[in-house]
Design a protein around this motif. Sequence first.
Motif, short mmCIF file in Angstrom:
data_model
loop_
_atom_site.label_atom_id
_atom_site.label_comp_id
_atom_site.label_asym_id
_atom_site.label_seq_id
_atom_site.Cartn_x
_atom_site.Cartn_y
_atom_site.Cartn_z
N LEU A 64 0.83 -1.20 0.00
CA LEU A 64 0.00 0.00 0.00
C LEU A 64 0.86 1.25 0.00
CD1 LEU A 64 -3.05 0.77 0.24
CD2 LEU A 64 -2.64 1.05 2.68
N GLY A 65 0.49 2.25 -0.79
CA GLY A 65 1.17 3.55 -0.77
C GLY A 65 2.28 3.72 -1.77
N ARG A 66 2.26 2.98 -2.87
CA ARG A 66 3.35 3.08 -3.84
C ARG A 66 3.17 4.22 -4.84
NH1 ARG A 66 3.02 -2.82 -6.21
NH2 ARG A 66 0.82 -2.24 -5.96
N GLY A 67 1.91 4.62 -5.11
CA GLY A 67 1.65 5.53 -6.21
C GLY A 67 1.72 7.00 -5.87
N THR A 68 2.33 7.34 -4.74
CA THR A 68 2.47 8.75 -4.35
C THR A 68 3.86 8.95 -3.76
OG1 THR A 68 1.47 10.52 -3.03
CG2 THR A 68 1.48 8.31 -2.06
N SER A 69 4.10 10.11 -3.15
CA SER A 69 5.44 10.36 -2.61
C SER A 69 5.74 9.39 -1.47
CB SER A 69 5.53 11.80 -2.09
OG SER A 69 4.80 11.95 -0.88
N THR A 70 7.01 9.24 -1.15
CA THR A 70 7.43 8.31 -0.10
C THR A 70 6.75 8.63 1.21
OG1 THR A 70 9.58 7.97 -1.16
CG2 THR A 70 9.40 7.41 1.17
N TYR A 71 6.73 9.91 1.59
CA TYR A 71 6.19 10.29 2.89
C TYR A 71 4.66 10.20 2.93
CZ TYR A 71 10.95 11.84 3.54
OH TYR A 71 12.31 11.86 3.62
N ASP A 72 4.00 10.57 1.82
CA ASP A 72 2.55 10.39 1.74
C ASP A 72 2.19 8.91 1.85
OD1 ASP A 72 2.02 13.04 1.55
OD2 ASP A 72 1.31 13.02 -0.51
N GLY A 73 2.91 8.10 1.09
CA GLY A 73 2.63 6.67 1.08
C GLY A 73 2.86 6.03 2.44
N HIS A 97 6.61 -2.33 1.67
CA HIS A 97 8.00 -2.04 1.31
C HIS A 97 8.57 -0.94 2.20
CE1 HIS A 97 5.51 0.86 -0.82
NE2 HIS A 97 6.56 1.63 -1.04
N PHE A 98 7.77 -0.43 3.15
CA PHE A 98 8.25 0.59 4.08
C PHE A 98 8.88 -0.10 5.29
CE2 PHE A 98 4.64 2.90 2.02
CZ PHE A 98 5.40 3.90 1.42
N HIS A 99 10.21 -0.08 5.38
CA HIS A 99 10.89 -0.74 6.49
C HIS A 99 10.52 -0.09 7.83
CE1 HIS A 99 13.86 -3.34 4.28
NE2 HIS A 99 13.40 -2.59 3.30
N GLU A 100 10.24 1.23 7.81
CA GLU A 100 9.89 1.91 9.05
C GLU A 100 8.57 1.41 9.65
OE1 GLU A 100 12.41 4.66 6.51
OE2 GLU A 100 10.71 3.29 6.23
N LEU A 101 7.71 0.87 8.80
CA LEU A 101 6.41 0.40 9.26
C LEU A 101 6.53 -0.82 10.17
CD1 LEU A 101 3.47 1.33 8.80
CD2 LEU A 101 3.28 -0.42 7.03
N THR A 102 7.67 -1.49 10.13
CA THR A 102 7.85 -2.67 10.96
C THR A 102 7.99 -2.32 12.44
OG1 THR A 102 10.26 -2.63 10.59
CG2 THR A 102 8.93 -3.95 9.08
N SER A 103 8.09 -1.04 12.77
CA SER A 103 8.14 -0.66 14.19
C SER A 103 6.77 -0.79 14.85
CB SER A 103 8.65 0.79 14.34
OG SER A 103 7.80 1.70 13.67
N LEU A 104 5.72 -1.03 14.03
CA LEU A 104 4.40 -1.32 14.59
C LEU A 104 4.36 -2.77 15.05
CD1 LEU A 104 1.76 0.34 12.20
CD2 LEU A 104 1.97 0.69 14.66
N THR A 105 4.85 -3.03 16.22
CA THR A 105 4.90 -4.39 16.74
C THR A 105 4.81 -4.37 18.25
OG1 THR A 105 6.17 -6.46 16.69
CG2 THR A 105 7.41 -4.42 16.92
N GLY A 106 4.65 -5.52 18.86
CA GLY A 106 4.60 -5.58 20.32
C GLY A 106 3.20 -5.82 20.84
#
Length: 259
Positions: A64-73, A97-106
């Motif tokens: 999800l979020g590939r068709g816009t800017s990196t930060y918007d996506g 594909h957003f590695h930062e999204l993997t911080s949603l854990t725990g």
Amino acid sequence: LMSQVGCFVPCDEAEISVRDCIFARVGAGDCQLRGVSTFMQEMLETSSILKAATSSSLIIIDELGRGTSTYDGFGLAWAISEHIIQHIRAPCLFATHFHELTSLTGECGVKNIHVTAHIDQTSHRLTMLYEVKEGSCDQSFGIHCAEFAKFPSNVLEMARDKAAELEDFSPPEAATREPDTVGSKRKRVINAPDDAAQGAARARRFLKDFAALPLPDLTPEAAVQRVQDLRAQLEHDVGQGANKWIESILNQHKQSIAA
């Protein structure tokens, strides 16, 4: 999924919960005659999921979020993930594909898994192993795929150099060190596992305060001053090095203005 649609399930035994609906946001498509781009189609499908899914549904979302800017996506992917976690509370398979999204854990119930691959350190040859392992993936393989597609060598070399430059989230003194493996990512320096979550919450509060400003009733000078006050308060709350996630965004904004 296979059992519920009546297919053979290749296992000796399984406990399968019946779902009231299966939602899938996978693939790419558009409708040019109706003025619907690939990204808009993605947003329309995701909107349907957010409105119709229940806690008894099964949700499958891919890239999800590939068709816009990196930060918007990234912002959309994060917000949609949080909405599914906190409000819908349905089982969800979310590939990103957003590695930062993997911080949603725990404690929120998110579990990171990845599919492994092997890269030969000499030939840089990529072999997909299709082995599912726990934890987030620390590598990207886009340039290797471009190599399989027979891109010119100078284009591949430039891509590797630019990727290494853009993915270097580490301190300047660490930038000269080579990554441990080909394709590995230098990790963004974070003080705590929930640094990005805390930073995103503070950023949302900033945007909410900004949206509440009575701009039509203010003079241009007063409006600029109010915005500067909000930014100053944001920087004060973050503190020097207190939240690396917001600090990196503010630094990128300063660099873009300077450029």
